[in-house]
Design a protein around this motif. Structure first.
Motif, PDB file in Angstrom:
ATOM      1  N   LEU A 136      23.508  37.289  46.024  1.00 32.42           N
ATOM      2  CA  LEU A 136      22.655  37.599  44.880  1.00 32.42           C
ATOM      3  C   LEU A 136      22.999  38.968  44.294  1.00 32.42           C
ATOM      4  CD1 LEU A 136      20.281  36.019  43.638  1.00 32.42           C
ATOM      5  CD2 LEU A 136      18.748  37.364  45.052  1.00 32.42           C
ATOM      6  N   LEU A 137      23.142  39.976  45.182  1.00 32.68           N
ATOM      7  CA  LEU A 137      23.404  41.336  44.723  1.00 32.68           C
ATOM      8  C   LEU A 137      24.788  41.418  44.072  1.00 32.68           C
ATOM      9  CD1 LEU A 137      22.439  44.239  44.537  1.00 32.68           C
ATOM     10  CD2 LEU A 137      23.301  44.633  46.856  1.00 32.68           C
TER      11      LEU A 137
ATOM     12  N   GLU B  29      19.811  34.773  55.336  1.00 31.70           N
ATOM     13  CA  GLU B  29      19.155  35.529  54.264  1.00 31.70           C
ATOM     14  C   GLU B  29      19.969  36.752  53.856  1.00 31.70           C
ATOM     15  OE1 GLU B  29      15.140  36.250  55.640  1.00 31.70           O
ATOM     16  OE2 GLU B  29      14.968  34.070  55.809  1.00 31.70           O
TER      17      GLU B  29
ATOM     18  N   LEU C 203      18.988  27.495  45.697  1.00 31.74           N
ATOM     19  CA  LEU C 203      17.930  27.233  44.719  1.00 31.74           C
ATOM     20  C   LEU C 203      17.372  25.826  44.897  1.00 31.74           C
ATOM     21  CD1 LEU C 203      16.373  27.906  42.062  1.00 31.74           C
ATOM     22  CD2 LEU C 203      18.361  27.038  40.837  1.00 31.74           C
ATOM     23  N   VAL C 204      18.273  24.840  45.112  1.00 29.04           N
ATOM     24  CA  VAL C 204      17.832  23.454  45.307  1.00 29.04           C
ATOM     25  C   VAL C 204      16.926  23.370  46.536  1.00 29.04           C
ATOM     26  CG1 VAL C 204      18.597  21.093  45.760  1.00 29.04           C
ATOM     27  CG2 VAL C 204      19.891  22.538  44.173  1.00 29.04           C
TER      28      VAL C 204
ATOM     29  N   LEU D 258      14.481  19.672  39.269  1.00 29.07           N
ATOM     30  CA  LEU D 258      14.142  21.019  39.735  1.00 29.07           C
ATOM     31  C   LEU D 258      13.093  21.657  38.827  1.00 29.07           C
ATOM     32  CD1 LEU D 258      17.658  22.437  40.711  1.00 29.07           C
ATOM     33  CD2 LEU D 258      15.836  21.739  42.262  1.00 29.07           C
TER      34      LEU D 258
ATOM     35  N   LEU E 181      27.756  29.517  43.124  1.00 27.47           N
ATOM     36  CA  LEU E 181      27.554  28.177  43.690  1.00 27.47           C
ATOM     37  C   LEU E 181      26.651  28.237  44.916  1.00 27.47           C
ATOM     38  CD1 LEU E 181      31.150  26.668  43.294  1.00 27.47           C
ATOM     39  CD2 LEU E 181      29.079  25.979  42.063  1.00 27.47           C
TER      40      LEU E 181
ATOM     41  N   PHE F 187      13.553  38.763  45.317  1.00 32.16           N
ATOM     42  CA  PHE F 187      14.137  38.864  46.661  1.00 32.16           C
ATOM     43  C   PHE F 187      13.615  40.102  47.389  1.00 32.16           C
ATOM     44  CE2 PHE F 187      17.280  39.832  49.896  1.00 32.16           C
ATOM     45  CZ  PHE F 187      17.647  38.583  50.386  1.00 32.16           C
TER      46      PHE F 187
ATOM     47  N   HIS G 103      26.520  38.922  42.673  1.00 32.70           N
ATOM     48  CA  HIS G 103      26.506  38.160  41.421  1.00 32.70           C
ATOM     49  C   HIS G 103      25.793  38.949  40.319  1.00 32.70           C
ATOM     50  CE1 HIS G 103      27.269  34.108  39.702  1.00 32.70           C
ATOM     51  NE2 HIS G 103      26.214  34.348  38.945  1.00 32.70           N
ATOM     52  N   ALA G 104      24.689  39.625  40.693  1.00 30.82           N
ATOM     53  CA  ALA G 104      23.927  40.416  39.722  1.00 30.82           C
ATOM     54  C   ALA G 104      24.749  41.597  39.208  1.00 30.82           C
ATOM     55  CB  ALA G 104      22.626  40.905  40.353  1.00 30.82           C
TER      56      ALA G 104
ATOM     57  N   TRP H 163      23.082  28.645  43.799  1.00 27.67           N
ATOM     58  CA  TRP H 163      22.617  27.367  43.242  1.00 27.67           C
ATOM     59  C   TRP H 163      22.214  26.413  44.374  1.00 27.67           C
ATOM     60  CZ3 TRP H 163      25.599  22.521  42.982  1.00 27.67           C
ATOM     61  CH2 TRP H 163      24.978  21.538  42.212  1.00 27.67           C
TER      62      TRP H 163
ATOM     63  N   PHE I  31      18.758  39.666  36.458  1.00 30.42           N
ATOM     64  CA  PHE I  31      19.097  40.866  37.235  1.00 30.42           C
ATOM     65  C   PHE I  31      17.803  41.524  37.713  1.00 30.42           C
ATOM     66  CE2 PHE I  31      20.148  45.232  38.066  1.00 30.42           C
ATOM     67  CZ  PHE I  31      21.459  45.203  38.524  1.00 30.42           C
TER      68      PHE I  31
ATOM     69  N   ARG J  42      32.184  33.173  41.216  1.00 29.18           N
ATOM     70  CA  ARG J  42      32.064  31.721  41.257  1.00 29.18           C
ATOM     71  C   ARG J  42      31.486  31.254  42.600  1.00 29.18           C
ATOM     72  NH1 ARG J  42      36.002  27.841  38.157  1.00 29.18           N
ATOM     73  NH2 ARG J  42      34.585  28.705  36.598  1.00 29.18           N
TER      74      ARG J  42
ATOM     75  N   LEU K   4      22.626  35.402  51.701  1.00 31.66           N
ATOM     76  CA  LEU K   4      22.058  35.056  50.395  1.00 31.66           C
ATOM     77  C   LEU K   4      21.836  36.317  49.566  1.00 31.66           C
ATOM     78  CD1 LEU K   4      20.654  33.040  48.400  1.00 31.66           C
ATOM     79  CD2 LEU K   4      18.529  33.546  49.599  1.00 31.66           C
ATOM     80  N   GLY K   5      21.263  37.346  50.204  1.00 33.51           N
ATOM     81  CA  GLY K   5      21.021  38.597  49.496  1.00 33.51           C
ATOM     82  C   GLY K   5      22.320  39.226  49.009  1.00 33.51           C
TER      83      GLY K   5
ATOM     84  N   HIS L  34      15.244  25.842  47.873  1.00 32.21           N
ATOM     85  CA  HIS L  34      14.061  26.675  47.686  1.00 32.21           C
ATOM     86  C   HIS L  34      12.997  25.956  46.844  1.00 32.21           C
ATOM     87  CE1 HIS L  34      11.747  30.231  47.868  1.00 32.21           C
ATOM     88  NE2 HIS L  34      12.063  30.742  46.698  1.00 32.21           N
ATOM     89  N   VAL L  35      13.429  25.188  45.817  1.00 34.22           N
ATOM     90  CA  VAL L  35      12.453  24.433  45.026  1.00 34.22           C
ATOM     91  C   VAL L  35      11.834  23.349  45.905  1.00 34.22           C
ATOM     92  CG1 VAL L  35      12.141  22.891  43.052  1.00 34.22           C
ATOM     93  CG2 VAL L  35      13.522  24.944  42.801  1.00 34.22           C
TER      94      VAL L  35
END
Lengths: 131, 138
Positions: free
Chosen positions: B74-75, B67, B34-35, A115, B28, A41, B77-78, B31, A34, B24, B70-71, B37-38
């Motif tokens: 992220l927000l 973006e 993330l793949v 990863l 996903l 970001f 999910h957090a 995730w 969190f 959910r 994505l944000g 981004h790495v």
């Protein structure tokens, strides 16, 4: 008063120590993420802008301090493990054949190792002489 | 698919079900990014030119809209994750689950709208400058 069972998180598993460990890990890493993920970001989209974040910016500025390399590595490790366990839950929810689960989860864990290894190499060695 | 989409609209659908489904989907999506981004960050040391090319896409109009999505994922999910942690670790908080759910959406809007604006505004910088110019402000 009626509370939808889905208002709570997944019920805490009993018995298997691995499952209990994962249940706590998801919650503890979630709280850490969190802070770490939202800060990551915010810094790279609100304070800086992607139009300025070239390879030179990352090597010359952001990763010129050990603190940010360690910070990014911690974020990488936690987010990769947290999402791996999350996807594992999704796989187990929708795939019921033991064979399908073993194959899918094996592929997932291979991706997880790639990863972690690739990300660690990048954050540890990018910009180092001879890298 | 119909069955899962239907969950959103049937009489059984309550805050908890929607929260779970969004959690959910957003998880996903994060995730998947993330793949990517790495992979892109791996190129910083290995092939800086290719990394800069990907960055130019991220800064493009399509990239910026992605973006914002994505944000938002992220927000959401957090915030929803924090709600889950609160209820799971302090079960007595379950009686306030609707308050927590609504509060998470208030925070989502309050933080998300300015965030989306900051990401998207560079696309309108030229028009904003000329608008201010026309108004005689700048």
């Amino acid at each position: 008063m009626q509370i939808s069972p889905k208002s709570k998180g997944r019920a805490k598993p009993s018995g298997s120590r691995v499952e209990i460990f994962i249940w706590y890990f998801m919650r503890l890493s979630g709280v850490a993420l969190f802070v770490l993920a939202l800060a990551h970001f915010s810094i790279l989209h609100f304070i800086y802008d992607p139009s300025k974040e070239t390879a030179d910016f990352i090597l010359g500025q952001r990763w010129s301090e050990l603190f940010w390399r360690v910070n990014d590595w911690l974020l990488l490790t936690l987010v990769v493990l947290h999402s791996t366990f999350g996807v594992r839950t999704v796989v187990n929810d929708y795939l019921h054949s033991p064979r399908g689960r073993v194959i899918t989860l094996s592929l997932l864990y291979i991706l997880t190792l790639l990863l972690l290894a690739g990300g660690t190499m990048a954050v540890a060695s990018a910009g180092a002489p001879g890298a | 698919m119909r069955r899962y989409l239907g969950l959103l609209f049937t009489y059984r659908s309550r805050e908890g079900t929607v929260a779970w489904l969004f959690h959910r989907i957003s998880g996903l999506a994060i995730w998947a990014f993330l793949v990517l981004h790495v992979l892109d960050i791996y190129l910083v040391g290995d092939n800086p030119g290719a990394y800069d090319d990907i960055l130019r896409f991220y800064a493009s109009p399509v990239g910026r809209v992605l973006e914002v999505l994505l944000g938002a994922a992220l927000l959401y999910h957090a915030l929803n994750g924090l709600r889950i942690v609160i209820i799971d670790l302090w079960p007595s908080m379950a009686q306030y689950h609707k308050v927590l759910w609504r509060a998470s959406w208030v925070i989502f809007i309050l933080l998300g709208l300015p965030g989306a604006a900051i990401i998207l505004l560079p696309l309108y910088r030229d028009s904003l400058t000329s608008l201010l110019h026309t108004l005689g402000i700048n």
